[in-house]
Design an enzyme around this catalytic site. Sequence first.
Site, PDB file in Angstrom:
ATOM      1  NE  ARG A  24       5.565   0.147  15.309  1.00 53.16           N
ATOM      2  CZ  ARG A  24       5.416   0.564  14.134  1.00 53.16           C
ATOM      3  NH1 ARG A  24       3.776   0.708  14.043  1.00 53.16           N
ATOM      4  NH2 ARG A  24       5.820   0.190  13.072  1.00 53.16           N
ATOM      5  CB  SER A 116       6.423   3.187  12.182  1.00 50.49           C
ATOM      6  OG  SER A 116       5.900   3.437  10.767  1.00 50.49           O
ATOM      7  CG  HIS A 117       2.282   5.075  11.400  1.00 51.69           C
ATOM      8  ND1 HIS A 117       2.835   3.707  11.296  1.00 51.69           N
ATOM      9  CD2 HIS A 117       1.049   4.644  11.853  1.00 51.69           C
ATOM     10  CE1 HIS A 117       2.146   2.778  11.475  1.00 51.69           C
ATOM     11  NE2 HIS A 117       0.886   3.338  11.968  1.00 51.69           N
ATOM     12  CG  ASP A 284       6.504   6.840   8.260  1.00 52.43           C
ATOM     13  OD1 ASP A 284       7.519   6.944   7.403  1.00 52.43           O
ATOM     14  OD2 ASP A 284       6.228   5.700   8.711  1.00 52.43           O
ATOM     15  CG  ASP A 286      10.145   4.374  10.323  1.00 49.91           C
ATOM     16  OD1 ASP A 286       8.879   4.898   9.856  1.00 49.91           O
ATOM     17  OD2 ASP A 286      10.148   3.147   9.965  1.00 49.91           O
ATOM     18  CG  ASP A 288       8.419   2.615   7.111  1.00 49.53           C
ATOM     19  OD1 ASP A 288       7.777   3.542   7.430  1.00 49.53           O
ATOM     20  OD2 ASP A 288       8.355   1.477   7.573  1.00 49.53           O
ATOM     21  NE  ARG A 289       3.693   2.896   8.045  1.00 46.06           N
ATOM     22  CZ  ARG A 289       2.690   2.449   8.196  1.00 46.06           C
ATOM     23  NH1 ARG A 289       1.294   2.629   8.008  1.00 46.06           N
ATOM     24  NH2 ARG A 289       2.582   1.175   9.167  1.00 46.06           N
ATOM     25  CB  THR A 353      -0.585  -6.507   6.482  1.00 44.28           C
ATOM     26  OG1 THR A 353      -1.763  -6.327   5.796  1.00 44.28           O
ATOM     27  CG2 THR A 353       0.072  -5.294   7.024  1.00 44.28           C
ATOM     28  CD  GLU A 372       2.581  -3.647   4.075  1.00 39.88           C
ATOM     29  OE1 GLU A 372       2.921  -4.746   4.423  1.00 39.88           O
ATOM     30  OE2 GLU A 372       2.922  -2.716   4.545  1.00 39.88           O
ATOM     31  CB  SER A 374      -0.376   0.930   5.666  1.00 39.47           C
ATOM     32  OG  SER A 374       0.481  -0.051   5.070  1.00 39.47           O
ATOM     33  CE  LYS A 385       5.689   0.203   5.741  1.00 36.93           C
ATOM     34  NZ  LYS A 385       5.870  -0.882   6.348  1.00 36.93           N
TER      35      LYS A 385
END
Length: 558
Positions: A24, A116-117, A284, A286, A288-289, A353, A372, A374, A385
């Site tokens: 990233r 991601s986020h 989020d 992508d 996954d959260r 993690t 997790e 997060s 996730k």
Amino acid sequence: MTLVSVKVSTTPFEGQKPGTSGLRKNVRVFTQTNYTENFVQSILCALGNDLTGSVLIVGGDGRYYGKQAVDIIIKMCAANGVSEVIVGQDGILSTPAVSCLIRKRQTTGGIILTASHNPGGPDGDFGIKYNCSNGGPAPDSVTNKIYDISTKIAEYKLCPDVQVDISKIGTQEFSVDGHPYIVEVVDSVNDYSEMMKEIFDFESIKGFLASGKPGLLINSMHGVVGPYVKRILCEELGMPESSAVNCIPLEDFGGHHPDPNLTYAIDLVNAMKDGDYILGAAFDGDGDRNMILGHKAFFVTPSDSLAVIAANIDVIPYFRKTGVKGFSRSMPTAGAVDRVAAKTGREFFEVPTGWKFFGNLMDAGRLSLCGEESFGTGSDHIREKDGLWACLAWLSILAARKMTVEEILKDHWLMFGRNFFTRYDYENVDSAPANQMMNNLEKAILDPSFAGCLFSHANKTYKVAKADNFEYTDPIDGSISKKQGLRIIFEDGSRVVFRLSGTGSSGATIRLYIDSYEAEEAMHSLNAQDVLKPLVEIALKISQLRELTGRQEPTVIT
């Protein structure tokens, strides 16, 4: 007509080392001449003997630079002997959907284009992540190989004449250097939607949503989950379109930070407070959260969400069919699911993690459910996730239990006790003082005299039982992961954890985690920040975070 590939000379870039969730960086870094090409070539070369004839999934969260990166990857795969690339329409695939496709199509792996986020847009972040044939994030052995190749790279290969319109679903066939090459553009949602139908009782959820109870409010934060919400929740399950907000994926996420927490998803929090909704959820960038809210924005911590799903796992048909194996959480996550595992006789694992640690346990048949703190929750249906999966799990529980989110939580605490939890994020801290703080703290807590020390604030006193830098030995392959977070564990079971995060693109993020258990029902309704305030102040005093970093307040409190 056979198309011809070309070789392009290049030189290495510093710092192309994938972290827990890939590489990233700021968009401006990725758009440097040859930067993206270097990293993609390093991924392809890391496949070794598996490269020629391989099949790869390609897609991402729709952020800025994603379509250009898809085009580069398609051209480079053509020149490197890949036999087929399966790409989501318009380059759109959620991270869970990529994992689903890798496993369903039994491909060599997949390249996910996401940060991601993290924020998007021309001034935001971009990311590239490789997932292996099990559908999960590449392990250290693979990411280390990718990085090693990136430090020595001298050329990359691509076929500039391969032109693919990724807006149109269908298959295109080419001949590149005399070898067949296929690019299949697929519907971004179909395969994932079919998988959800196999996991959950859609008729039960549909009946619940049609029962006349207060509705749902689902905020996709202009990330990749929007089309999945529209197709699954609205078209399949009958949720009104008005309940699905911010469902169009935007390259800059509408100028917002696509991170589903109480700070960055404040629009959802306020709408839940003002409206009459039984459940709210945010996802989020992508997909996954997830964040789960109950009526009037009753907040469900990710730790509690995992524990409640574990305690009610039998309402999900998938687990009745496959059987329930173990439960797991990341080390910083509050220990609520531990208590469910103990009471139900399930095997339990505490891991570092990073979702790859769960994947090893799943592949060995020892893990069904994990999460997790997060805001990541998932199961062994894929190796990532899965935000929308978690929302559907909660809808299944609501349909079966016929209680509100808050009632379910209070009933859960009555049975298992409550783990109060909070996380303080200090984002974009200068790296030097952040590292100094962590080094000083590690030295202090590893001193043998630290055990037994008393720390007090207000009317609370805590005695140190043990302190360490968390180390994990994988029970499947015996690999050892060291220095996974500084832990201070007190005699009453309360914990203080410090970690430096590796998922940002600049500076450092210091994360402080506080976990404290209360068995007494009278304590369960108290505000978590009030209950944990003494531990927070003790942690800040021990670490000297304020003095060393100059940060008096965290960026985000969860």
